[in-house]
Structure formats: C-alpha cells, structure tokens
Design a protein around this motif. Structure first.
Motif, PDB file in Angstrom:
ATOM      1  N   SER A 190       0.824  -1.207   0.000  1.00 41.78           N
ATOM      2  CA  SER A 190       0.000   0.000   0.000  1.00 41.78           C
ATOM      3  C   SER A 190       0.860   1.261   0.000  1.00 41.78           C
ATOM      4  O   SER A 190       0.576   2.223  -0.728  1.00 41.78           O
ATOM      5  N   LEU A 191       1.926   1.242   0.803  1.00 43.68           N
ATOM      6  CA  LEU A 191       2.818   2.405   0.843  1.00 43.68           C
ATOM      7  C   LEU A 191       3.477   2.637  -0.509  1.00 43.68           C
ATOM      8  O   LEU A 191       3.591   3.779  -0.978  1.00 43.68           O
ATOM      9  N   TYR A 192       3.916   1.545  -1.151  1.00 43.44           N
ATOM     10  CA  TYR A 192       4.536   1.723  -2.465  1.00 43.44           C
ATOM     11  C   TYR A 192       3.520   2.209  -3.492  1.00 43.44           C
ATOM     12  O   TYR A 192       3.810   3.119  -4.276  1.00 43.44           O
ATOM     13  N   ALA A 193       2.325   1.622  -3.486  1.00 45.08           N
ATOM     14  CA  ALA A 193       1.316   2.005  -4.478  1.00 45.08           C
ATOM     15  C   ALA A 193       0.935   3.468  -4.371  1.00 45.08           C
ATOM     16  O   ALA A 193       0.593   4.108  -5.372  1.00 45.08           O
ATOM     17  N   ASN A 194       0.991   4.029  -3.157  1.00 48.40           N
ATOM     18  CA  ASN A 194       0.607   5.426  -2.951  1.00 48.40           C
ATOM     19  C   ASN A 194       1.808   6.366  -2.899  1.00 48.40           C
ATOM     20  O   ASN A 194       1.647   7.553  -2.614  1.00 48.40           O
ATOM     21  N   SER A 195       2.997   5.830  -3.166  1.00 45.36           N
ATOM     22  CA  SER A 195       4.193   6.664  -3.232  1.00 45.36           C
ATOM     23  C   SER A 195       4.273   7.332  -4.600  1.00 45.36           C
ATOM     24  O   SER A 195       3.524   7.004  -5.531  1.00 45.36           O
ATOM     25  N   ALA A 196       5.201   8.273  -4.736  1.00 46.16           N
ATOM     26  CA  ALA A 196       5.379   8.955  -6.025  1.00 46.16           C
ATOM     27  C   ALA A 196       5.749   7.957  -7.119  1.00 46.16           C
ATOM     28  O   ALA A 196       5.243   8.044  -8.250  1.00 46.16           O
ATOM     29  N   SER A 197       6.596   6.963  -6.772  1.00 51.09           N
ATOM     30  CA  SER A 197       6.996   5.963  -7.763  1.00 51.09           C
ATOM     31  C   SER A 197       5.816   5.085  -8.168  1.00 51.09           C
ATOM     32  O   SER A 197       5.629   4.780  -9.347  1.00 51.09           O
TER      33      SER A 197
END
Length: 355
Positions: A190-197
C-alpha cells in the motif's frame, strides 16, 4: 478541517488496515476452533498472501504479467536453508557449499531478511535486462528467467541438492508468523502504491506513451517495483520452506506460478484488495477440492473427486471470471470507506440511509 489531499491519504491507509483485520480474523477463527487442519490452512493461505501481494507490487502497478516470480521464491527459500540448516545436515545434503556458509547457523528472522534481500538483489540484476522490454516481450523474458533458475537449481547438486529434496528445515512458520509477514507485505504494498513511484508507474500502466511524454522514467520505476516485489516474493519462499520443512526446485516452478497468477486474476489485478481477495477465495476452494479428492464419507458410502479436479476447477473459475467479470471479483476497487468528508468538519455527521 481536512483537505482533499489528507482525505486521500487517510483512504489509502484504510485499505491495509481493513485487509489486515480480515487476515487477523482468519487466524483468530482458526485458533478459536483449535483444529490443526484449520491452522495449517490459515498458515498456507497467509503465505500465499505474501506471495501474491509481492507479485501484485510489480504486476498490479506496472501492468506487465510476470511468470518469473517463483524464481525469486526459490532464491529466498534456498538462501534461508543455507543460513539456518545445521552444519551436519548441510554436509550431508549440500557438500559443496563454501566453508563460511557450510558452518553458518543463523537465527531465523535475520536469515529471512537476508534471504529476501538476496532475492531483491537478483530482481535488480535480472530486471536491469528484462525491463528494457515491454508488454508481452517482457513477460516472455520473465518466463525465461524462471526456466533458468529452475534449471540451475535442479542441477547444482552440491549446493541445492539438485532434484533431491533438502530436508531438515526448522518448521517455525505457523499462522501467527505468517500473519505478521502478510500484514507487513500488505502495508508495504500500500505504501509503495501510494508513493510517487507507485503513482507514476500506474500512469505508465494506463498509457505508456503519454507517461513517457510527461517525463516519467518508466524503466526506473519498473525496476524499483520489481526489487520491492522480489523481496517479498523471496520472503514467501522462506515461509513456504520453513512451513513444510522440505525444499525441492519443483516447488517453485509452474504449479505455484499458475496458482499465484490465478489468484491475482480472480481477485482483481487492479487493486491490492483484489490480490488478497483472490488468495482467500481460491484458498478456500483449493482446501475444499483437496478434501474432496481425499474422499468424503456420507453414511456408509464414500465419495471422492477424480485426481486433478483441483487444477481443472481453478482453470474454469479463471475463465468464468475473465468472461463475466474481467476486472476480477473486486473490479479493481479497494476496500475503503467511500468518503471521509465528515472528518473535514467535526460537527458534520456522515449521511445515513433513511429508514
């Protein structure tokens, strides 16, 4: 007062919390009934959650179907065996290991972390070549990577045991250990999906040409997602090995590749909630079919499904979902409240349906 940006962030945090609560409920249910078969099923399901969520980090955000993630599982699983097996067992099954590795006997958690990092490193090196391709060419390249890993591990007799099984791994993974890693994988995804990347990568999934024209560095974001994905896929291999206590290269080949992709497609490749939903639905179905193949007694009669029914039924379920609901069971939506607008003004209550 709360602005739109803050609301969007809260909504993104709600999804992993809801999914974690569902997984916790599964474990509590299995523990409450005290059934060993239920506990085993819960542990297996949660290991699949780590695998499929790890796969989703790359596939769901990039839109590139990967057939090679079982290779990262194998790398993580065997690395954990090299680090944790007793030296006497390694001298018997893996006689060609370097001396420093042959004498290593690490604690389980550090070994799992290092094994995941090794899988991530291999993902970085393999992805550096594979991700210069796009679309179906990249997918075929991932399958070639899987075949290479399987061939190497099936023939490197003194280091992996080749086609002979490596036994003696400590079976420390129960439903609670698997739950901890599953929750960690869900939050990391979830953190990666909502990160800038992650947001940039999903833009390339929707329209690669427009994303490239907007200045998004497609190769860099795809490679980063593959590295994160490779770490959790490697952890899934560690958990599987220390759950069954035995390693064999065939455990990490076509069978697990097919079932992980089936879970992702059935649940919905477009959302993290879909990845978890697919695992839960198909895990329950698999358990029922396995028990059906073993035979069910009804009075004096006993009925058993033909061998191979599991694969056929899962294939039919996939076909039915692709035809009737192409977006998967969740249709690409996340499990989250529809709106948190009522938090913008504490005096405003959320609307409720009229009686």
């Amino acid at each position: 007062m709360m602005n739109r940006h803050t609301e969007a962030r809260l909504l993104s945090y709600a999804t992993p919390v809801i999914l974690s609560a569902i997984l916790l409920g599964l474990v509590l249910l299995a523990t409450f009934f005290g059934d060993k078969a239920l506990a085993r099923m819960a542990a297996e399901t949660l290991i699949r959650v780590v695998l499929v969520v790890g796969l989703w980090i790359f596939v769901g955000n990039s839109g590139i179907i990967s057939f090679g993630h079982a290779g990262y599982m194998a790398i993580g699983a065997y690395c954990s065996a090299w680090l944790t097996l007793k030296p006497q067992m390694k001298s018997l099954f893996l006689p060609d290991l370097p001396l420093w590795l042959a004498n290593a006997e690490w604690p389980m958690f550090p070994a799992a972390i290092v094994s995941g990092l090794l899988a991530a490193l291999v993902a970085l090196l393999s992805g550096a070549a594979i991700l210069r391709l796009s679309g179906i060419a990249a997918s075929i390249a991932t399958f070639a990577f899987l075949a290479i890993v399987n061939t190497v591990y099936s023939n490197w007799e003194g280091v992996t045991g080749a086609t002979s099984s490596v036994v003696g791994l400590e079976r420390y993974v129960d439903q609670w250990t698997a739950l901890g890693w599953a929750v960690a994988a869900v939050f990391a995804a979830s953190l990666y999906a909502n990160s800038a990347s992650g947001l940039a990568l999903r833009a390339t999934r929707e329209d690669e040409v427009a994303a490239r024209a907007s200045g998004i560095h497609i190769y860099r974001h795809r490679l980063l997602s593959l590295v994160v994905s490779g770490f959790f896929t490697g952890i899934a291999g560690v958990l599987l090995g220390h759950s069954i206590g035995v390693l064999n290269p065939d455990n990490f080949y076509l069978g697990i590749t097919f079932i992980s992709l089936a879970m992702l497609v059935v649940g919905g490749i477009g959302s993290l909630s879909g990845a978890v939903t697919g695992v839960l639905v198909l895990s329950i179905l698999i358990e029922l079919l396995v028990r059906g193949e073993q035979g069910v007694s009804v009075g004096a009669a006993e009925f058993a499904l033909p061998s191979g029914t599991q694969e056929i039924v899962i294939g039919l379920v996939m076909i039915a979902v692709l035809i009737l609901r192409p977006g998967g069971l969740t249709a690409g939506r996340e499990f989250a409240p529809r709106s948190l607008a009522f938090l913008r003004n504490p005096k405003t209550k959320p609307k409720t349906a009229p009686n």
